[in-house]
Design a protein around this motif. Structure first.
Motif, mmCIF file in Angstrom:
data_model
loop_
_atom_site.group_PDB
_atom_site.id
_atom_site.type_symbol
_atom_site.label_atom_id
_atom_site.label_comp_id
_atom_site.label_asym_id
_atom_site.label_seq_id
_atom_site.Cartn_x
_atom_site.Cartn_y
_atom_site.Cartn_z
ATOM 1 N N SER A 214 0.838 -1.188 0.000
ATOM 2 C CA SER A 214 0.000 0.000 0.000
ATOM 3 C C SER A 214 0.881 1.249 0.000
ATOM 4 O O SER A 214 2.056 1.211 0.374
ATOM 5 C CB SER A 214 -0.915 0.008 1.226
ATOM 6 O OG SER A 214 -0.136 -0.010 2.414
ATOM 7 N N GLU B 161 0.811 8.135 2.701
ATOM 8 C CA GLU B 161 0.173 9.378 2.282
ATOM 9 C C GLU B 161 1.129 10.222 1.445
ATOM 10 O O GLU B 161 0.713 10.868 0.478
ATOM 11 C CB GLU B 161 -0.298 10.156 3.506
ATOM 12 C CG GLU B 161 -1.474 9.490 4.212
ATOM 13 C CD GLU B 161 -1.960 10.275 5.410
ATOM 14 O OE1 GLU B 161 -1.161 10.472 6.346
ATOM 15 O OE2 GLU B 161 -3.139 10.682 5.403
ATOM 16 N N LYS C 19 -0.147 11.246 -7.199
ATOM 17 C CA LYS C 19 -1.335 11.976 -7.617
ATOM 18 C C LYS C 19 -0.949 13.296 -8.281
ATOM 19 O O LYS C 19 -1.472 13.647 -9.345
ATOM 20 C CB LYS C 19 -2.227 12.242 -6.405
ATOM 21 C CG LYS C 19 -3.457 13.080 -6.688
ATOM 22 C CD LYS C 19 -4.264 13.279 -5.416
ATOM 23 C CE LYS C 19 -5.448 14.194 -5.636
ATOM 24 N NZ LYS C 19 -6.245 14.379 -4.394
ATOM 25 N N GLU D 161 -17.160 6.211 -5.232
ATOM 26 C CA GLU D 161 -16.380 5.030 -4.899
ATOM 27 C C GLU D 161 -16.178 4.179 -6.152
ATOM 28 O O GLU D 161 -17.013 4.166 -7.056
ATOM 29 C CB GLU D 161 -17.089 4.215 -3.825
ATOM 30 C CG GLU D 161 -17.138 4.880 -2.457
ATOM 31 C CD GLU D 161 -15.746 5.117 -1.881
ATOM 32 O OE1 GLU D 161 -14.892 4.205 -1.999
ATOM 33 O OE2 GLU D 161 -15.502 6.203 -1.322
ATOM 34 N N ASP E 281 -14.106 -2.694 -6.144
ATOM 35 C CA ASP E 281 -13.057 -3.558 -6.691
ATOM 36 C C ASP E 281 -13.527 -4.363 -7.890
ATOM 37 O O ASP E 281 -12.776 -4.589 -8.827
ATOM 38 C CB ASP E 281 -12.536 -4.506 -5.605
ATOM 39 C CG ASP E 281 -11.668 -3.778 -4.588
ATOM 40 O OD1 ASP E 281 -11.185 -2.673 -4.904
ATOM 41 O OD2 ASP E 281 -11.479 -4.314 -3.489
ATOM 42 N N ASN F 273 -7.430 3.137 -6.854
ATOM 43 C CA ASN F 273 -7.870 2.910 -5.481
ATOM 44 C C ASN F 273 -6.701 2.958 -4.504
ATOM 45 O O ASN F 273 -6.856 3.410 -3.362
ATOM 46 C CB ASN F 273 -8.608 1.580 -5.375
ATOM 47 C CG ASN F 273 -10.071 1.691 -5.759
ATOM 48 O OD1 ASN F 273 -10.681 2.746 -5.595
ATOM 49 N ND2 ASN F 273 -10.646 0.625 -6.278
ATOM 50 N N GLU F 274 -5.522 2.511 -4.929
ATOM 51 C CA GLU F 274 -4.349 2.585 -4.050
ATOM 52 C C GLU F 274 -3.944 4.040 -3.812
ATOM 53 O O GLU F 274 -3.548 4.409 -2.699
ATOM 54 C CB GLU F 274 -3.195 1.798 -4.665
ATOM 55 C CG GLU F 274 -3.415 0.289 -4.616
ATOM 56 C CD GLU F 274 -2.355 -0.486 -5.384
ATOM 57 O OE1 GLU F 274 -2.253 -1.716 -5.160
ATOM 58 O OE2 GLU F 274 -1.634 0.110 -6.207
ATOM 59 N N ARG G 212 -5.986 6.650 -4.005
ATOM 60 C CA ARG G 212 -7.069 7.301 -3.268
ATOM 61 C C ARG G 212 -7.153 6.855 -1.814
ATOM 62 O O ARG G 212 -7.740 7.561 -0.971
ATOM 63 C CB ARG G 212 -8.402 7.012 -3.961
ATOM 64 C CG ARG G 212 -8.579 7.738 -5.264
ATOM 65 C CD ARG G 212 -9.846 7.347 -5.987
ATOM 66 N NE ARG G 212 -11.023 7.351 -5.139
ATOM 67 C CZ ARG G 212 -12.255 7.560 -5.585
ATOM 68 N NH1 ARG G 212 -12.462 7.809 -6.867
ATOM 69 N NH2 ARG G 212 -13.289 7.545 -4.773
ATOM 70 N N ASN G 213 -6.592 5.700 -1.512
ATOM 71 C CA ASN G 213 -6.731 5.142 -0.158
ATOM 72 C C ASN G 213 -5.374 4.762 0.432
ATOM 73 O O ASN G 213 -5.094 3.575 0.653
ATOM 74 C CB ASN G 213 -7.653 3.922 -0.200
ATOM 75 C CG ASN G 213 -9.028 4.254 -0.720
ATOM 76 O OD1 ASN G 213 -9.824 4.884 -0.032
ATOM 77 N ND2 ASN G 213 -9.319 3.847 -1.950
ATOM 78 N N LYS H 180 -2.353 4.269 3.158
ATOM 79 C CA LYS H 180 -2.389 3.753 4.533
ATOM 80 C C LYS H 180 -2.107 4.897 5.503
ATOM 81 O O LYS H 180 -1.046 5.527 5.449
ATOM 82 C CB LYS H 180 -1.355 2.632 4.709
ATOM 83 C CG LYS H 180 -1.474 1.887 6.018
ATOM 84 C CD LYS H 180 -0.612 0.646 6.026
ATOM 85 C CE LYS H 180 -0.776 -0.122 7.338
ATOM 86 N NZ LYS H 180 0.051 -1.348 7.355
ATOM 87 N N GLN H 181 -3.049 5.144 6.399
ATOM 88 C CA GLN H 181 -2.974 6.333 7.244
ATOM 89 C C GLN H 181 -1.821 6.294 8.252
ATOM 90 O O GLN H 181 -1.186 7.299 8.520
ATOM 91 C CB GLN H 181 -4.302 6.507 7.996
ATOM 92 C CG GLN H 181 -5.509 6.687 7.096
ATOM 93 C CD GLN H 181 -5.421 7.941 6.252
ATOM 94 O OE1 GLN H 181 -5.037 8.997 6.747
ATOM 95 N NE2 GLN H 181 -5.756 7.827 4.970
#
Length: 424
Positions: A223, A226, A233, A254, A257, A413-414, A416-417, A419-420
Motif C-alpha cells: 500500500s 500518504e 497523484k 467510490e 473492486d 484505489n491505491e 485514493r486510499n 495507509k494512514q
C-alpha cells in the motif's frame, strides 16, 4: 550533460536534470516504450492501433503488465540510490546489474512469507515466481522486470527521463565520486558548469521523499503512504490533466473492486463531455470486436471440422448479441465511432464497418468471411484458420477489451486510499 536540483522543500521531492542530445538513442528507447504500452497480447484481427489509442487517451502511462502503484514511487528512489548512495560503477552493465539485484530485494520485501516460504499467490508483485532462484542468481529473475514494466509510465508522468535513465545514473554516479564532498547538491547548483548554455531537452528524475532500505529492509508495504500517494497523484495531474485517469483519482464516487469497464459510466458524471464521449466510443468498439472475436473462434473450429466447439462459439455469439443489442443497433453511434477511428487506422476502420453491417443485418456467413480475410491480411503465413499446424490447438474464450481497466482500477484505489498510519 547533467544538472541537478535537489529540493529540500516541504514536499521532499528531489529532481535530477538531464540534457540528452542523442537522437538515435531517444528514438530507440521511445520505440521500446511504445512496445511497452502495446503489451497486450497480439491478436488475430489487428486491432492494436485503435485499442491502444483508447487506452493511452483515457489511461495514459498504464500497461496491462502493471499491477500496483507502489512501483511508481519505489523505482525512481532506487535510481537515486543507485546514483548517489551505492558504490562506484565502471559501465552501464554494472548499473543494470545493481538495479536488477535491488529489484529482487524489493520483490522479497513486498512478498508475503509463510513459515519461510514465499506466497506465490500474491497478485501483482513482479518476479515473485522466480524469487527463490533469483535471490542466489540475479540472471534467474523474471524476464520483464519492474524497470521494464513501469518505465513507460514513469516517463509519461514526468518522473524519469524518457531516454537514457541508466546512462544518467552512471554519469551522476561518476560525478559523485569525482566530487565526494557534494553528496547533496543545493538547489540551483549546476553539475555541468554550463547550465546557461543548455540547448538540449531538460529532463527530470523525481522522488517522493520516502526512505527505503533496498538491500537490508525486512518488509515493504504494498500500500502507499500518504506521502507516496500525494506525490504520484500530483505527477499524474501535472502530466495527464483532463484524462479519465486524472478524473478518477479525484472522483467523489467510490470505485468498487469488482466494477466492470462497461458499468462505470455511472461514476463518470463529472467527466468532461469530450472524454466521456471517448469512453462511450471505446465501449462500442469493445463490444463490436468482442462479437467479431467469437465469430473468429467459430470459423477457426469450423475449419477443422470441430462441430461441437464451433456450435458453442455460435451460441455464445448470439448470447452476446442479445446482451449488446441496445448498443449494436444504434447505427448513428457506430457511424460516429467509425468517423473517430478512421484517422487512426483507415483500413481497419473499413473492416469494422463491414463487420458491423454484417452483424446488424444478421449475415453471419459474411461476417465469418470478413474475419477470415482480415486474419489472412494481418497474419499472412501465420494465419490459424484452416492451418493444420493449429488443428489440435484450443483457443481461449474471448473477453471484451477493457483498455487496461483492471490495472487502472487497482492503482487508482491505491492512490485514493493510502495507509494512514504508514511508517508509524
Amino acid at each position: 550533460m547533467i544538472v541537478a536540483d535537489f529540493m529540500s522543500n516541504t514536499s521532499s521531492i528531489m529532481q535530477i536534470g538531464f540534457v540528452n542530445f542523442n537522437t538515435a538513442e531517444k528514438k530507440r528507447v521511445a520505440k521500446m516504450m511504445q512496445l511497452l504500452q502495446e503489451s497486450e497480447a497480439i491478436e488475430e484481427l489487428g486491432i492494436g492501433r485503435v485499442r491502444d489509442h483508447f487506452s493511452n487517451t483515457l489511461f495514459p502511462g498504464t500497461s496491462t503488465l502493471q499491477h500496483h502503484a507502489k512501483y511508481f514511487v519505489v523505482l525512481p528512489s532506487l535510481y537515486y540510490h543507485t546514483a548517489f548512495k551505492s558504490r562506484k560503477f565502471q559501465n552501464l552493465a554494472e548499473v543494470r546489474t545493481f538495479i536488477k539485484e535491488a529489484e529482487i530485494q524489493i520483490t522479497r520485501q513486498l512478498a508475503k512469507w509463510d513459515n519461510g516460504q514465499v506466497n506465490t499467490l500474491e497478485k501483482g508483485i513482479t518476479g515473485i515466481n522466480t524469487l527463490k532462484d533469483a535471490l542466489n542468481d540475479h540472471t534467474k529473475y523474471v524476464k520483464y522486470d519492474p524497470a521494464y514494466i513501469y518505465g513507460s509510465g514513469l516517463a509519461r508522468y514526468g518522473i524519469i527521463p524518457d531516454t537514457g535513465v541508466e546512462r544518467l545514473i552512471l554519469e551522476l554516479n561518476k560525478k559523485r565520486f569525482e566530487d565526494p564532498h557534494s553528496n547533496r547538491i543545493p538547489k540551483g547548483d549546476d553539475l555541468t558548469e554550463d547550465a546557461g548554455d543548455m540547448t538540449g531537452e531538460k529532463q527530470l528524475i523525481m522522488t517522493c521523499g520516502e526512505t527505503y532500505d533496498f538491500f537490508n529492509g525486512k518488509t515493504m508495504e504494498l500500500s502507499l503512504s500518504e506521502k507516496e500517494a500525494s506525490f504520484l497523484k500530483d505527477r499524474i495531474h501535472a502530466s495527464c490533466q483532463g484524462s479519465m485517469l486524472a478524473y478518477l483519482i479525484d472522483s467523489e464516487f467510490e470505485i468498487p473492486d469488482g466494477i466492470k469497464y462497461f458499468d462505470i459510466e455511472k461514476i463518470l458524471a463529472g467527466l468532461t463531455p469530450d472524454v466521456l464521449d471517448i469512453y462511450k466510443k471505446s465501449v462500442l468498439f469493445s463490444k463490436l470486436i468482442h462479437l467479431a472475436d467469437w465469430r473468429f473462434n467459430y470459423r477457426y473450429y469450423y475449419s477443422f471440422g470441430k462441430s461441437d466447439d464451433a456450435e458453442y462459439c455460435d451460441k455464445k455469439y448470439f448470447e452476446l448479441l442479445e446482451e449488446y443489442k441496445e448498443d449494436i443497433y444504434n447505427q448513428k453511434a457506430y457511424e460516429a465511432l467509425f468517423d473517430y477511428i478512421r484517422s487512426i487506422d483507415p483500413m481497419f476502420t473499413e473492416f469494422c464497418k463491414d463487420c458491423y453491417e454484417a452483424i446488424r443485418t444478421g449475415d453471419r456467413s459474411q461476417l465469418d468471411q470478413l474475419v477470415k480475410t482480415r486474419e489472412q491480411t494481418v497474419k499472412k503465413e501465420r494465419s490459424k484458420i484452416g492451418n493444420n499446424a493449429y488443428r489440435d490447438q484450443r483457443r481461449g474464450n474471448p473477453d471484451p477489451n477493457t483498455f487496461r481497466w483492471e490495472t487502472v482500477r487497482t492503482m487508482v484505489n491505491e492512490i485514493r486510499n493510502p495507509k494512514q498510519d504508514y511508517g508509524r
